[in-house]
Design a protein around this motif. Structure first.
Motif, PDB file in Angstrom:
ATOM      1  N   PHE A 190       0.866  -1.175   0.000  1.00 14.98           N
ATOM      2  CA  PHE A 190       0.000   0.000   0.000  1.00 14.98           C
ATOM      3  C   PHE A 190       0.902   1.225   0.000  1.00 14.98           C
ATOM      4  O   PHE A 190       1.524   1.558   1.012  1.00 14.98           O
ATOM      5  N   ARG A 191       0.971   1.901  -1.135  1.00 10.42           N
ATOM      6  CA  ARG A 191       1.919   2.980  -1.330  1.00 10.42           C
ATOM      7  C   ARG A 191       1.310   4.333  -0.956  1.00 10.42           C
ATOM      8  O   ARG A 191       0.098   4.445  -0.760  1.00 10.42           O
ATOM      9  N   PRO A 192       2.132   5.365  -0.837  1.00 13.84           N
ATOM     10  CA  PRO A 192       1.595   6.689  -0.488  1.00 13.84           C
ATOM     11  C   PRO A 192       0.471   7.150  -1.410  1.00 13.84           C
ATOM     12  O   PRO A 192      -0.464   7.828  -0.962  1.00 13.84           O
ATOM     13  N   THR A 193       0.545   6.781  -2.683  1.00 14.40           N
ATOM     14  CA  THR A 193      -0.538   7.144  -3.602  1.00 14.40           C
ATOM     15  C   THR A 193      -1.837   6.450  -3.209  1.00 14.40           C
ATOM     16  O   THR A 193      -2.927   7.029  -3.323  1.00 14.40           O
ATOM     17  N   ALA A 219      -7.165   6.649  -0.558  1.00 15.30           N
ATOM     18  CA  ALA A 219      -8.041   6.222   0.525  1.00 15.30           C
ATOM     19  C   ALA A 219      -8.556   7.419   1.316  1.00 15.30           C
ATOM     20  O   ALA A 219      -9.726   7.441   1.721  1.00 15.30           O
ATOM     21  N   ALA A 220      -7.697   8.420   1.522  1.00 13.42           N
ATOM     22  CA  ALA A 220      -8.132   9.624   2.239  1.00 13.42           C
ATOM     23  C   ALA A 220      -9.209  10.360   1.450  1.00 13.42           C
ATOM     24  O   ALA A 220     -10.185  10.857   2.020  1.00 13.42           O
ATOM     25  N   ARG A 221      -9.031  10.440   0.134  1.00 11.86           N
ATOM     26  CA  ARG A 221     -10.037  11.100  -0.700  1.00 11.86           C
ATOM     27  C   ARG A 221     -11.342  10.303  -0.691  1.00 11.86           C
ATOM     28  O   ARG A 221     -12.437  10.888  -0.645  1.00 11.86           O
ATOM     29  N   ILE A 260      -8.320   9.978 -10.913  1.00  8.56           N
ATOM     30  CA  ILE A 260      -7.054   9.306 -11.243  1.00  8.56           C
ATOM     31  C   ILE A 260      -6.031   9.603 -10.150  1.00  8.56           C
ATOM     32  O   ILE A 260      -5.796  10.763  -9.795  1.00  8.56           O
ATOM     33  N   PHE A 261      -5.407   8.541  -9.638  1.00  8.80           N
ATOM     34  CA  PHE A 261      -4.295   8.651  -8.698  1.00  8.80           C
ATOM     35  C   PHE A 261      -3.178   7.783  -9.263  1.00  8.80           C
ATOM     36  O   PHE A 261      -3.326   6.562  -9.382  1.00  8.80           O
ATOM     37  N   THR A 262      -2.077   8.393  -9.595  1.00  8.42           N
ATOM     38  CA  THR A 262      -1.047   7.645 -10.316  1.00  8.42           C
ATOM     39  C   THR A 262       0.331   7.916  -9.756  1.00  8.42           C
ATOM     40  O   THR A 262       0.598   8.971  -9.179  1.00  8.42           O
ATOM     41  N   ASP A 263       1.191   6.932  -9.897  1.00  6.25           N
ATOM     42  CA  ASP A 263       2.618   7.087  -9.635  1.00  6.25           C
ATOM     43  C   ASP A 263       3.356   6.437 -10.799  1.00  6.25           C
ATOM     44  O   ASP A 263       2.755   6.151 -11.838  1.00  6.25           O
ATOM     45  N   ALA A 264       4.615   6.178 -10.631  1.00  8.64           N
ATOM     46  CA  ALA A 264       5.404   5.656 -11.744  1.00  8.64           C
ATOM     47  C   ALA A 264       5.082   4.202 -12.060  1.00  8.64           C
ATOM     48  O   ALA A 264       5.481   3.694 -13.106  1.00  8.64           O
ATOM     49  N   VAL A 265       4.359   3.524 -11.152  1.00  6.14           N
ATOM     50  CA  VAL A 265       4.121   2.097 -11.318  1.00  6.14           C
ATOM     51  C   VAL A 265       2.671   1.803 -11.716  1.00  6.14           C
ATOM     52  O   VAL A 265       2.418   1.056 -12.658  1.00  6.14           O
ATOM     53  N   LEU A 266       1.720   2.385 -10.986  1.00  7.04           N
ATOM     54  CA  LEU A 266       0.312   2.057 -11.189  1.00  7.04           C
ATOM     55  C   LEU A 266      -0.537   3.311 -11.298  1.00  7.04           C
ATOM     56  O   LEU A 266      -0.217   4.348 -10.723  1.00  7.04           O
TER      57      LEU A 266
END
Length: 860
Positions: free
Chosen positions: A513-516, A521-523, A622-628
């Protein structure tokens, strides 16, 4: 600041109500009473009023604040500090920091169920329901989860770090309470710490050294309650006042919400010791106040003691898989298998072996039978679960009886009933296999008795030897923890200043469970409403992946749906990681009808960055990082399905079904339908196992010549029943069935792989193994993805490789290409020497298959 009100109230109760002068006991009792006098009123208000969580908390805090002011105005005795407290503070702090370090380095043992329940309760969803099957209530010990959810809501923070910090505080308070209950001398003595030290470091029940190595689940809060009840029992003997009786009864009654088993043990220990020591009418009259209050609270606050009779009537209607998820308790007294306990046999059979034997006994002593089964409690096969605290219990009981030692006898009877209860009572299919909670309680209490006897004996040398042997296994256990902490990547300052949930989760292997994800989850928590439901595209071939959904619910309070029950024959406590037919059908062919049927308000899809959204659904967040990329779909405005899902009688409609004869578990396949007459509006092919689910979780199809079905979970050959649905409800369509065999794992085991040769490798080097499969048995399967990894096994003459030293390669999800070629990477161990390399494949979510790749030499 709000969190200080219960703590101040508990502290003032310890000072004014219980007349405690010792500072250490004031603080420990203050925390325990703050816990008890917040949890029980909160549970009562939630059960018997319609106030809701936040108003209930405000009412409790207001009452505690008013009472604190009244207590504050009364004259107080000055606090007392002495050398004994100074020396007791050192192990108390040791327990606190070691428990905190343990929890910072890992999640809760049953994180997958406790975290989502805590998140749901923090949103005011009460009574608690199973987080994955929202129609099933949770029947028992939810007290810790309710308290943590309430505290998190009160402080406006996530529940995860509240749980970690509370666990460490409860552990430290338990040590101080045990020390205070068993020691009343102002002069410091090392003997005063023998009993609590054995409780925390020398229990040796199974692979558990003691409470210090079990800061998990309900153990910390439950044993703090137990230590508090022991202290109250002793204090009431010398101060049998009304206020002491009320506080004791209130605390004891609250234990039933946390751990109903230990509530019963505390009651039995109190009754037996009281009868043995002082059976006068006056004394029993003084016991009536705490006894009646505790009984009234235990029987009205929910859980098995409140609902046992009702659930016993309902139990036959539920399959064992359903009972496992609903925590059904039933009673058979005496049990048919009298004086026998059903030893479980899971993936770690060594859990049935005492830690002392695991570390120090000859190999012949460590040999265990691999099968599960009922075993008499006097057989060596069972007694290997324990060590000296249990073996010496008759002697310690005789010694304490001669001394007429109240604390020792209370603990001894607590251990006796914990040891005997699972051998006398059958608790039903779930709790019949949970004997370890009883056995650890017995070993814990008798370990304390052993420490007491050693401190009281005029000839303590043999007793001291027994204590030393009990503490010996804690040395390698503690050493491994210290080594793990030294290599742990988290900042050590977290021991003094806790991290955020996002920072802590980012270091955990499970959940991933990454920061993104935390941001999402907070949103979701901000946008969602209580009782909203979400469908997550979790890759559910392995039960560990369910932890992602658990974390999401724990942070957001939104319930994850779309799961299938574990099978009846599977191990107790297996998480429901498999998808229901409707869920599998939706992800196979996404459409709005499936979502309406499932009645979800949110959908989460995790894909590669830049993947187009699902058609026909609203534009996602949309919530994105370099992986997902996490695509969060808001479906709250979607009109819900209003079809009639009530079952009705079978109808003699002529129909035949043809389809696959062999299948892979939980995969979607097409079937052909021939039906005379007008077909019903909806059709479904359902396995006997999935018939236990709510029909909304069946895979319904609109009428047509082709039906989608989800292959059953288990590998038995079985018939899928054809069902129809119209405005009158659901009905079976005559004898229309489709025979099917789930044999994918068997077909994978028939593959004959060839491997590329292995070269020598350096320590910790990442290597790749190329393998070629002849895919004949699987040529026509639409989905051949597996969980794969490399396993490194030391040669017979080589020292065992510790898991902390390697290999550390995680399972990889891969599928052979069209030619049957596959490349698997892995990290070789840090220790040099020869190893056997195995290819490990998990094909169906239950069983691992292994092929020998060949030897490899790890060179300096």
């Amino acid at each position: 600041m709000l969190a200080l009100i219960p703590l101040l109230f508990g502290y003032l109760l310890a000072v004014q109500g219980l007349n405690q002068r010792r500072w250490l006991m004031r603080l420990a009792l203050g925390l325990s009473l703050a816990t008890a006098f917040t949890l029980l009123p909160l549970n009562a208000l939630m059960r018997f009023t319609q106030l809701g969580l936040t108003p209930s908390l405000h009412l409790i805090l207001t009452g505690q604040a008013i009472l604190s002011l009244l207590l504050w105005r009364r004259p107080r005795s000055p606090g007392q500090w002495d050398s004994a407290q100074a020396w007791a503070l050192l192990p108390t702090l040791l327990i606190y920091f070691s428990s905190l370090a343990y929890r910072l380095m890992s999640t809760d043992d049953d994180f997958y169920v406790h975290a989502p329940v805590q998140g749901m309760l923090s949103r005011g969803m009460f009574p608690p329901y199973n987080p994955f099957f929202i129609e099933i209530p949770l029947n028992g010990h939810y007290g810790r989860d309710l308290l943590l959810g309430g505290v998190a809501a009160m402080l406006g923070i996530t529940v995860i770090m509240v749980e970690v910090l509370s666990t460490a505080l409860w552990q430290a308070a338990t040590y101080a309470l045990l020390w205070g209950a068993l020691n009343h001398q102002e002069k410091a003595s090392w003997k005063d710490h023998l009993a609590p030290l054995l409780v925390f470091f020398g229990v040796n029940c199974g692979l558990n050294s003691g409470l210090n190595f079990l800061p998990l689940n309900n153990n910390p809060i439950a044993y703090m309650y137990v230590a508090t009840c022991l202290w109250f029992f002793l204090h009431h003997r010398s101060h049998p006042t009304l206020i002491v009786g009320l506080l004791w009864g209130f605390t004891l009654g609250g234990l039933a919400i946390v751990y109903e088993t230990h509530f019963g043990l505390a009651v039995l220990a109190t009754a037996c010791t009281s009868l043995l020591l002082r059976p006068s009418l006056k004394f029993f009259g003084q016991l009536l106040v705490p006894a009646l209050l505790a009984a009234a609270l235990a029987l009205t606050q929910g859980g098995p003691l409140t609902h046992l009779a009702q659930r016993k009537k309902e139990a036959p209607k539920l399959s064992q898989g359903m009972q496992n998820q609903s925590q059904v308790v039933s009673l058979k007294v005496p049990k048919p298998e009298l004086f026998q306990i059903k030893l479980y046999s899971d993936n770690n059979a060594q859990a049935r072996l005492s830690l002392f034997y695991q570390h120090f006994a000859p190999a012949s002593w460590r040999k265990l039978r691999p099968d599960a089964g009922y075993t008499p409690i006097w057989k060596w096969e069972f007694l290997k679960l324990h060590f000296l605290p249990v073996y010496l219990a008759p002697l310690t009981g005789w010694f304490l009886l001669r001394r007429q030692h109240p604390a020792g006898l209370w603990l001894w009877f607590f251990g006796l009933w914990a040891f005997l209860t699972p051998a006398l009572v059958n608790f039903g299919p779930v709790y019949e296999s949970e004997y370890m909670r009883w056995e650890f309680a017995a070993a814990m209490a008798w370990a304390a008795c052993l420490g007491l006897v050693c401190s009281l004996s005029p000839k303590p040398k043999l007793w001291q030897l027994a204590v030393a042997l009990c503490l010996l296994p804690a040395v390698p256990t503690a050493s491994a923890q210290i080594q793990a902490l030294a290599t742990w990547p988290g900042p050590k300052i977290w021991l003094l200043w806790p991290p955020t949930s996002a920072a802590w989760l980012d270091l955990q292997g499970d959940p991933e469970f990454r920061p993104t994800d935390v941001e999402m989850a907070a949103r979701l928590r901000t946008l969602s409403r209580p009782y909203d439901r979400i469908l997550v595209d979790s890759d559910q071939e392995n039960h560990k992946t369910l932890v992602y959904e658990s974390t999401l619910t724990g942070l957001s309070g939104v319930r994850c749906v779309g799961h299938s029950f574990p099978l009846d024959e599977e191990e107790i406590g297996l998480p429901p990681y498999r998808q229901s037919p409707a869920t599998g059908g939706f992800w196979h062919l996404p459409n709005l009808d499936s979502l309406k049927q499932l009645q979800v308000q949110w959908v989460l899809r995790r894909v590669a960055p830049g993947t187009p959204p699902l058609e026909g659904l609203p534009k996602p967040l949309i919530f994105t990082d370099a992986v997902l990329e996490r695509q969060l779909y808001d479906l709250r405005d979607l009109k819900q399905d209003t079809r009639n899902y009530q079952p009705g009688p079978s109808r003699p409609i002529q129909a035949t079904v043809s389809g696959p004869q062999s299948a892979r578990a939980c995969r979607v396949y097409p079937a052909r339908l021939t039906l005379t007459g007008t077909p019903p509006p909806w059709l479904a092919l359902v396995s006997p196992h999935d018939q236990q689910l709510d029909p909304r979780n069946w895979l319904w199809n609109p009428p047509g010549a082709t039906l989608n079905l989800m292959a059953p979970t288990n590998s038995l050959r079985q018939d899928l029943q054809l069902y129809g649905q119209d405005q009158t409800g659901i009905f079976a369509i005559g004898q229309a069935r489709l025979p099917i065999q789930v044999d994918y794992n068997q077909r994978v085991s028939q593959l004959k792989p060839t491997f590329s040769p292995l070269a020598a490798a350096l320590p910790n080097q990442v290597i790749a193994v190329d393998v070629h499969f002849e895919m004949g048995p699987l040529q026509n399967e639409p989905d051949n993805r597996w969980l794969v990894s490399l396993e490194f096994v030391p040669q017979a003459n080589q020292e065992r490789v510790d898991s902390a030293q390697g290999p550390r390669a995680r399972l990889q999800r891969k599928a052979p290409d069209s030619q049957g070629n596959l490349s698997v990477v892995g990290q070789v161990p840090a220790k040099t020497g020869p190893y056997q390399v195995n290819l490990v494949i998990e094909a169906d979510g239950k069983n691992y298959l292994r092929w020998s790749v060949g030897p490899i030499e790890v060179v300096p």
